[in-house]
Design a protein around this motif. Sequence first.
Motif, PDB file in Angstrom:
ATOM      1  N   UNK A  83     -42.533  37.509 -96.800  1.00 36.51           N
ATOM      2  CA  UNK A  83     -43.519  37.979 -97.775  1.00 36.51           C
ATOM      3  C   UNK A  83     -42.824  38.756 -98.895  1.00 36.51           C
ATOM      4  N   UNK A  84     -42.816  38.223-100.121  1.00 37.15           N
ATOM      5  CA  UNK A  84     -42.169  38.928-101.232  1.00 37.15           C
ATOM      6  C   UNK A  84     -42.778  40.309-101.499  1.00 37.15           C
ATOM      7  N   UNK A  85     -44.075  40.442-101.238  1.00 41.27           N
ATOM      8  CA  UNK A  85     -44.723  41.734-101.467  1.00 41.27           C
ATOM      9  C   UNK A  85     -44.227  42.806-100.502  1.00 41.27           C
ATOM     10  N   UNK A  86     -43.866  42.415 -99.293  1.00 41.14           N
ATOM     11  CA  UNK A  86     -43.301  43.364 -98.340  1.00 41.14           C
ATOM     12  C   UNK A  86     -41.933  43.851 -98.813  1.00 41.14           C
ATOM     13  N   UNK A  87     -41.163  42.943 -99.406  1.00 42.37           N
ATOM     14  CA  UNK A  87     -39.854  43.327 -99.953  1.00 42.37           C
ATOM     15  C   UNK A  87     -40.045  44.275-101.134  1.00 42.37           C
ATOM     16  N   UNK A  88     -40.995  43.965-102.006  1.00 44.63           N
ATOM     17  CA  UNK A  88     -41.291  44.849-103.136  1.00 44.63           C
ATOM     18  C   UNK A  88     -41.732  46.228-102.666  1.00 44.63           C
ATOM     19  N   UNK A  89     -42.526  46.279-101.604  1.00 45.90           N
ATOM     20  CA  UNK A  89     -42.974  47.566-101.066  1.00 45.90           C
ATOM     21  C   UNK A  89     -41.783  48.394-100.575  1.00 45.90           C
ATOM     22  N   UNK A  90     -40.804  47.747 -99.942  1.00 47.49           N
ATOM     23  CA  UNK A  90     -39.607  48.457 -99.485  1.00 47.49           C
ATOM     24  C   UNK A  90     -38.779  48.955-100.670  1.00 47.49           C
ATOM     25  N   UNK A  91     -38.679  48.155-101.714  1.00 46.44           N
ATOM     26  CA  UNK A  91     -37.971  48.594-102.921  1.00 46.44           C
ATOM     27  C   UNK A  91     -38.643  49.827-103.500  1.00 46.44           C
ATOM     28  N   UNK A  92     -39.981  49.821-103.554  1.00 44.16           N
ATOM     29  CA  UNK A  92     -40.723  50.979-104.068  1.00 44.16           C
ATOM     30  C   UNK A  92     -40.512  52.209-103.198  1.00 44.16           C
ATOM     31  N   UNK A  93     -40.465  52.037-101.875  1.00 42.81           N
ATOM     32  CA  UNK A  93     -40.216  53.173-100.987  1.00 42.81           C
ATOM     33  C   UNK A  93     -38.822  53.747-101.204  1.00 42.81           C
ATOM     34  N   UNK A  94     -37.848  52.869-101.363  1.00 44.32           N
ATOM     35  CA  UNK A  94     -36.482  53.314-101.618  1.00 44.32           C
ATOM     36  C   UNK A  94     -36.411  54.054-102.952  1.00 44.32           C
ATOM     37  N   UNK A  95     -37.076  53.525-103.941  1.00 44.75           N
ATOM     38  CA  UNK A  95     -37.088  54.166-105.268  1.00 44.75           C
ATOM     39  C   UNK A  95     -37.753  55.538-105.208  1.00 44.75           C
ATOM     40  N   UNK A  96     -38.806  55.673-104.408  1.00 46.76           N
ATOM     41  CA  UNK A  96     -39.468  56.977-104.258  1.00 46.76           C
ATOM     42  C   UNK A  96     -38.570  57.982-103.549  1.00 46.76           C
ATOM     43  N   UNK A  97     -37.824  57.502-102.551  1.00 46.42           N
ATOM     44  CA  UNK A  97     -36.941  58.388-101.789  1.00 46.42           C
ATOM     45  C   UNK A  97     -35.680  58.748-102.579  1.00 46.42           C
ATOM     46  N   UNK A  98     -35.208  57.844-103.426  1.00 48.51           N
ATOM     47  CA  UNK A  98     -33.974  58.046-104.196  1.00 48.51           C
ATOM     48  C   UNK A  98     -34.204  57.717-105.670  1.00 48.51           C
ATOM     49  N   UNK A  99     -34.981  58.540-106.371  1.00 46.51           N
ATOM     50  CA  UNK A  99     -35.331  58.209-107.762  1.00 46.51           C
ATOM     51  C   UNK A  99     -34.156  58.245-108.737  1.00 46.51           C
ATOM     52  N   UNK A 100     -33.065  58.902-108.368  1.00 46.98           N
ATOM     53  CA  UNK A 100     -31.907  58.997-109.255  1.00 46.98           C
ATOM     54  C   UNK A 100     -30.775  58.064-108.864  1.00 46.98           C
ATOM     55  N   UNK A 101     -31.033  57.144-107.947  1.00 50.37           N
ATOM     56  CA  UNK A 101     -30.017  56.196-107.498  1.00 50.37           C
ATOM     57  C   UNK A 101     -30.236  54.815-108.112  1.00 50.37           C
ATOM     58  N   UNK A 102     -29.158  54.059-108.186  1.00 50.28           N
ATOM     59  CA  UNK A 102     -29.242  52.646-108.557  1.00 50.28           C
ATOM     60  C   UNK A 102     -29.611  51.894-107.282  1.00 50.28           C
ATOM     61  N   UNK A 103     -30.530  50.941-107.396  1.00 51.53           N
ATOM     62  CA  UNK A 103     -31.001  50.183-106.229  1.00 51.53           C
ATOM     63  C   UNK A 103     -30.751  48.704-106.472  1.00 51.53           C
ATOM     64  N   UNK A 104     -30.188  48.045-105.471  1.00 55.18           N
ATOM     65  CA  UNK A 104     -29.957  46.609-105.594  1.00 55.18           C
ATOM     66  C   UNK A 104     -30.537  45.876-104.396  1.00 55.18           C
ATOM     67  N   UNK A 105     -30.869  44.620-104.627  1.00 55.48           N
ATOM     68  CA  UNK A 105     -31.397  43.740-103.591  1.00 55.48           C
ATOM     69  C   UNK A 105     -30.338  42.699-103.274  1.00 55.48           C
TER      70      UNK A 105
END
Length: 113
Positions: A69-91
Amino acid sequence: MSIQTDDYRTKSTLETFGFLPEFTADEIYDQIVYIINQGWNCSIEHEDPANTSAHYWGMWKLPMFGERDPNAVLAEIDQCRSAYPNHVIRLIGYDNYTQCQGHNFVVYRPRGM
């Protein structure tokens, strides 16, 4: 025509699509669908911008083995972004067959990077 080396060094290009403008939400979604359609497993990594080239990045949770489910992956990206707002995030898309990364790209950069 000459290359401005100062400009070149300050522009941080990371991973597969680092030379392109930032992806829109729809383009990120399409890349997630591509990873899933290849049968690869998604994984999210994050790192402080100052350390993106220095060492391995930290993994956000475990890879999403079997997630379709692509939406589940997007939800995890959003959680990571909330936990680490000043970090670079990659998939990353891990290929089980070749046991390596099949695809990776930055999904979030903090402002000013």
